[in-house]
Design a protein around this motif. Sequence first.
Motif, PDB file in Angstrom:
ATOM      1  N   VAL A  60      34.084 -20.827 -31.628  1.00 35.39           N
ATOM      2  CA  VAL A  60      34.180 -19.381 -31.874  1.00 35.39           C
ATOM      3  C   VAL A  60      34.305 -18.678 -30.526  1.00 35.39           C
ATOM      4  N   LEU A  89      38.758 -19.929 -32.894  1.00 35.93           N
ATOM      5  CA  LEU A  89      38.945 -18.617 -33.515  1.00 35.93           C
ATOM      6  C   LEU A  89      38.646 -17.534 -32.500  1.00 35.93           C
ATOM      7  N   ALA A 143      38.633 -12.977 -32.138  1.00 35.64           N
ATOM      8  CA  ALA A 143      38.873 -11.664 -32.745  1.00 35.64           C
ATOM      9  C   ALA A 143      40.063 -10.963 -32.090  1.00 35.64           C
ATOM     10  N   HIS A 174      40.960 -13.232 -35.898  1.00 36.76           N
ATOM     11  CA  HIS A 174      39.971 -13.755 -36.846  1.00 36.76           C
ATOM     12  C   HIS A 174      38.571 -13.368 -36.357  1.00 36.76           C
ATOM     13  N   HIS A 175      37.900 -12.562 -37.154  1.00 39.13           N
ATOM     14  CA  HIS A 175      36.541 -12.122 -36.816  1.00 39.13           C
ATOM     15  C   HIS A 175      35.555 -12.987 -37.595  1.00 39.13           C
ATOM     16  N   VAL A 176      34.777 -13.784 -36.899  1.00 39.99           N
ATOM     17  CA  VAL A 176      33.777 -14.608 -37.572  1.00 39.99           C
ATOM     18  C   VAL A 176      32.599 -13.714 -37.935  1.00 39.99           C
ATOM     19  N   TRP A 177      32.225 -13.698 -39.206  1.00 41.61           N
ATOM     20  CA  TRP A 177      31.120 -12.805 -39.583  1.00 41.61           C
ATOM     21  C   TRP A 177      29.848 -13.541 -39.910  1.00 41.61           C
ATOM     22  N   HIS A 214      32.564 -18.573 -41.600  1.00 41.13           N
ATOM     23  CA  HIS A 214      33.219 -17.556 -42.424  1.00 41.13           C
ATOM     24  C   HIS A 214      33.861 -16.505 -41.526  1.00 41.13           C
ATOM     25  N   ALA A 215      35.140 -16.262 -41.716  1.00 44.61           N
ATOM     26  CA  ALA A 215      35.851 -15.307 -40.875  1.00 44.61           C
ATOM     27  C   ALA A 215      36.702 -14.375 -41.731  1.00 44.61           C
ATOM     28  N   ASP A 226      40.400 -12.697 -41.553  1.00 47.60           N
ATOM     29  CA  ASP A 226      41.687 -12.689 -40.861  1.00 47.60           C
ATOM     30  C   ASP A 226      42.255 -11.274 -40.974  1.00 47.60           C
ATOM     31  N   THR A 273      30.964 -16.948 -27.679  1.00 49.35           N
ATOM     32  CA  THR A 273      31.263 -15.589 -28.144  1.00 49.35           C
ATOM     33  C   THR A 273      31.202 -14.542 -27.037  1.00 49.35           C
TER      34      THR A 273
END
Lengths: 482, 87
Positions: free
Chosen positions: A14, A38, A40, A101-104, A116-117, A119, A141
């Motif tokens: 990430v 991934l 953002a 892609h924002h990993v939440w 979980h991301a 797109d 991150t």
Amino acid sequence: MPLSDLPPDGVVIVGAGPAGLACAATLLDQGDTFVTVLDAGSGAGGQYWRQPAPPADSSDPGALRPDAMRGLHHDLGTFAELRSRLEAGQAAGRASLLTDHHVWTVVAAEGGHVVHAVDRSGGPGRERAVELRARHLVIATGAHDRSLPFPGWDLPGVLTAGGLQALLKAGDVALGPRVAVGGTGPFLLPVAAGLADRGATVVGVFEANSPTRWLRELRAVAANRTKLAEGAGYAATLLRRRVPVRTRTMIVEAHGRERVEAVTVARLDASGHPRRDTHRRIEVDAVGVGWGFSPQLDLAVTLGCALTADASGTPVVQVDEWQRTSRSGVSAAGEACGVGGAALAVAEGRLAARGIVGASASDAETAGLREEVARLRAFAAAMHRAHPVPAGWADALRSETVVCRCEEVSAGTVRHAIAERGATDARQVKQLTRAGMGWCQGRVCGHAVELLAGGGSGSPAERLVSTPLPLGVLASRKSRAM
Amino acid sequence: MSTFRFDDVSIPFRDGQSVGAALVAQGILSWRTTRLEGRPRGLFCGIGICFDCLVTVDGVPSQRACLVRARDGLDVTTQEGSGYAAE
């Protein structure tokens, strides 16, 4: 991308900044695992090697070109090398780079974790849920600017120092024409130099600390001569562009009605309090202030990774000699383990990768990386000691000064919660006042509230959902799982 | 040059810029008012952390102008309060 399309034994990283890219490149060199990165952002590089989004039409003469951003970045050679290794991995079907892609969140699952991301590459209203299975997860991150409130800091035109630089690096926009840069830390120098080089009139760099603090850190400096050379390069640019650098000085107020029009700066006394008899008003069109950086710990906190404190007392992810966290199958590298710059992040990313592929602790490469990490960490600790937040940072706050920008909570309200209602940390202040409860989840005001409450940085806020996401994305995720 | 619409103004941009970068390049520093006090806000962190630069894009409120890529013909509007008229 449906879960089933991905090899179940892959490594998911990430963050595609220096740490994540270095980790990916080393994994591709050393191992045979599938690597997914991934980010953002719209491309690889992170904040440090931030680039304009790739042009939609490569023949467009007006499109921004990464080449045009030369001079704003340090060590682009390393970036080019790491990126080309990732691209070679993509071409060989061994790697995937998922941008926008924002990993939440990340949850533990059998044999690893599920990432979980969202797109967002399709643009507003076309977000898509993405889930990835990770045999091994790497948290790379990074960090974001640390801000402290002052009267007028919510006026349009007042940004973080990093915000000014992001505009330059990704948008080729030098906010100005007259701009003031303030706060503390070596990062203020490249921000000011970049703006001055792009035509802005930098009215001053207002550094709260005295450079003599570095005299106590000569060992760390001597061991890291490239850092010294880098700083000297920016200083030379500032000299050439006639940018005044004022030490033991801070911006105590921004003035304006609908936008910033001027700042007041003040000298700090020996105990770090701004002296009222030194107030000076300077006309400006823009301001950038930064008090160092805060590591982005959301995923590590959600997963329950053990934390520790860096030299400045900031909570960071605790890692072992292979960059492994306390959670099995989860490593961390770069600023999440303590803010220390890109060279450190690269070394830690490489070390994390070697740990994942099971490299020998006794090989020369590993030993060299560990030495580099120790040396650069020592420099980072020296930097934190040389650039603390001054004791009098909050002297200029007025009762009506906004502290929480999202929920519009004033300094008076926060102070009342602490003095009259007994709040002793940011969490209690949040419960009493809503400070830190808005869109940004306290990322902007959290540090200030913690300082006002008299504590250290305390335990970091837990954010189960680390980026806001449309409900439709959650709904689509659920329907697919059934 | 490519343009998008911001309220009633046509904003030129260079491909690769964010909506926020294109706006400030035109001297526009704010495009939102806060929910409680109606104060103007624009870019602050510039990297998607602070949510100060929220704007309505193609009818979808609360988009971060620093992250949304400028595209030809995009319809960007000032966001007042939460961005939902019902509030």
